[in-house]
Design a protein around this motif. Structure first.
Motif, PDB file in Angstrom:
ATOM      1  N   LYS A  77       1.319  -4.663  -8.314  1.00  0.00           N
ATOM      2  CA  LYS A  77       0.523  -3.442  -8.385  1.00  0.00           C
ATOM      3  C   LYS A  77      -0.938  -3.807  -8.620  1.00  0.00           C
ATOM      4  O   LYS A  77      -1.256  -4.606  -9.478  1.00  0.00           O
ATOM      5  CB  LYS A  77       1.012  -2.550  -9.534  1.00  0.00           C
ATOM      6  CG  LYS A  77       2.445  -2.045  -9.357  1.00  0.00           C
ATOM      7  CD  LYS A  77       2.531  -0.970  -8.305  1.00  0.00           C
ATOM      8  CE  LYS A  77       3.953  -0.410  -8.204  1.00  0.00           C
ATOM      9  NZ  LYS A  77       4.062   0.641  -7.192  1.00  0.00           N
ATOM     10  N   SER A  81       0.821  -1.205   0.000  1.00  0.00           N
ATOM     11  CA  SER A  81       0.000   0.000   0.000  1.00  0.00           C
ATOM     12  C   SER A  81       0.860   1.261   0.000  1.00  0.00           C
ATOM     13  O   SER A  81       0.594   2.215  -0.737  1.00  0.00           O
ATOM     14  CB  SER A  81      -0.923   0.000   1.226  1.00  0.00           C
ATOM     15  OG  SER A  81      -1.668   1.196   1.300  1.00  0.00           O
ATOM     16  N   ASP A 111       2.866   1.835  -3.338  1.00  0.00           N
ATOM     17  CA  ASP A 111       2.053   2.395  -4.423  1.00  0.00           C
ATOM     18  C   ASP A 111       2.011   3.917  -4.371  1.00  0.00           C
ATOM     19  O   ASP A 111       1.677   4.562  -5.362  1.00  0.00           O
ATOM     20  CB  ASP A 111       0.620   1.852  -4.350  1.00  0.00           C
ATOM     21  CG  ASP A 111       0.543   0.401  -4.815  1.00  0.00           C
ATOM     22  OD1 ASP A 111       1.465  -0.034  -5.525  1.00  0.00           O
ATOM     23  OD2 ASP A 111      -0.429  -0.284  -4.452  1.00  0.00           O
TER      24      ASP A 111
END
Length: 287
Positions: free
Chosen positions: A194, A55, A58
């Motif tokens: 991803k 998380s 990203d």
């Protein structure tokens, strides 16, 4: 045909072997339950830290940290090979060795370096043309988080010092008691999947920034990846040994049955021969 006494000694020897294999099966079953429990308890944390690192990754640039930046040219690859310290566990160790050799063939342009975790992997691969950066051969089927941290820190050190451009772990993934699969896990640089953000996914505000948090969390993530891989390998080792010893005990039973049949035939043949000798002797006296 072997003598009666020789067959009797063989039967006794195989029975003694069968007792040992049955005892080893029971020991492995008890140890596997404990190892599987440790692995299951750690799985929730492993999944959560993977989710957290993914998380945050990203939300930052790929070149914001060396752990996230893939090097342009991969000259050196470090493989952390996880095997057992002891044998008698079927194809458990040979599967990891085969996976390692296959990986080396697929990456012939790179210099393969090894970190051997487990005596069996070191005994075989250490004699090959690979360079061994470090070895850990005294865990004896158990490991603590601190010991795994030591290995993880060494892998990070090799990567940061450019002794390795990539770091992978090769170990047996625990699927079930009787089924383990040799697996390659890329550790450095981090290659997280991803995924598109879901419509209802919560977006977090990080304090401090995600980059700063990643610097603290990523070493822990790597260390726990090593720890969890070893836990999986230990559970798989005991499961594989339990199955191997069960098969050995069954095979010993079949050998005992065949030897017992041979023993009975030999004994019956000896008795028949003695009877014939007595009959022939009696006839000779009467004649």
């Amino acid at each position: 045909m072997p003598g009666v006494m020789d067959i009797k000694r063989k039967i006794k020897s195989v029975k003694n072997t069968q007792k040992i294999t049955k005892a080893m099966k029971m020991v492995s079953a008890a140890r596997m339950r404990k190892a599987e429990e440790s692995m299951t308890n750690a799985r929730a944390y492993a999944n959560k830290i993977y989710e957290l690192v993914g998380s945050m990754a990203d939300r930052v640039e790929a070149d914001s940290h060396p752990f996230l930046t893939a090097r342009k040219e991969v000259k050196n690859i470090c493989l952390a090979i996880i095997t057992s310290d002891k044998g008698l566990c079927g194809a458990f160790n040979s599967n990891v060795v085969k996976k390692t050799l296959a990986f080396a063939r697929e990456n012939q342009g790179a210099n393969i370096k090894l970190v051997c975790i487990g005596k069996k992997g070191f005994d075989f691969l250490g004699k090959k043309h690979f360079e061994v950066l470090s070895k850990y051969v005294s865990f004896g089927g158990k490991i603590t988080y601190d010991e795994a941290n030591e290995i993880g820190d060494r892998l990070v050190e090799f990567y940061m010092n450019e002794d390795a451009d990539e770091v992978h772990i090769i170990h047996n993934e625990f699927k079930s008691t009787a089924f383990q699969v040799a697996k390659v896990t890329k550790v450095l640089p981090l290659s997280l999947e991803k995924k598109e953000a879901a419509a209802d996914e919560t977006d977090y505000i990080y304090e401090p920034q995600a980059e700063a948090l990643l610097k603290e969390i990523m070493p822990r993530y790597i260390n726990f990846t090593v720890f969890f891989s070893i836990l999986e390998s230990i559970a798989g080792e005991h499961g594989s040994r339990m199955v191997a010893m069960d098969n050995a005990a069954r095979n010993a039973g079949e050998v005992i049955s065949k030897l017992t049949l041979t023993f009975n035939k030999a004994r019956q043949g000896a008795i028949t021969k003695e009877i014939l000798d007595i009959v022939n002797g009696a006839e000779a006296l009467n004649g």
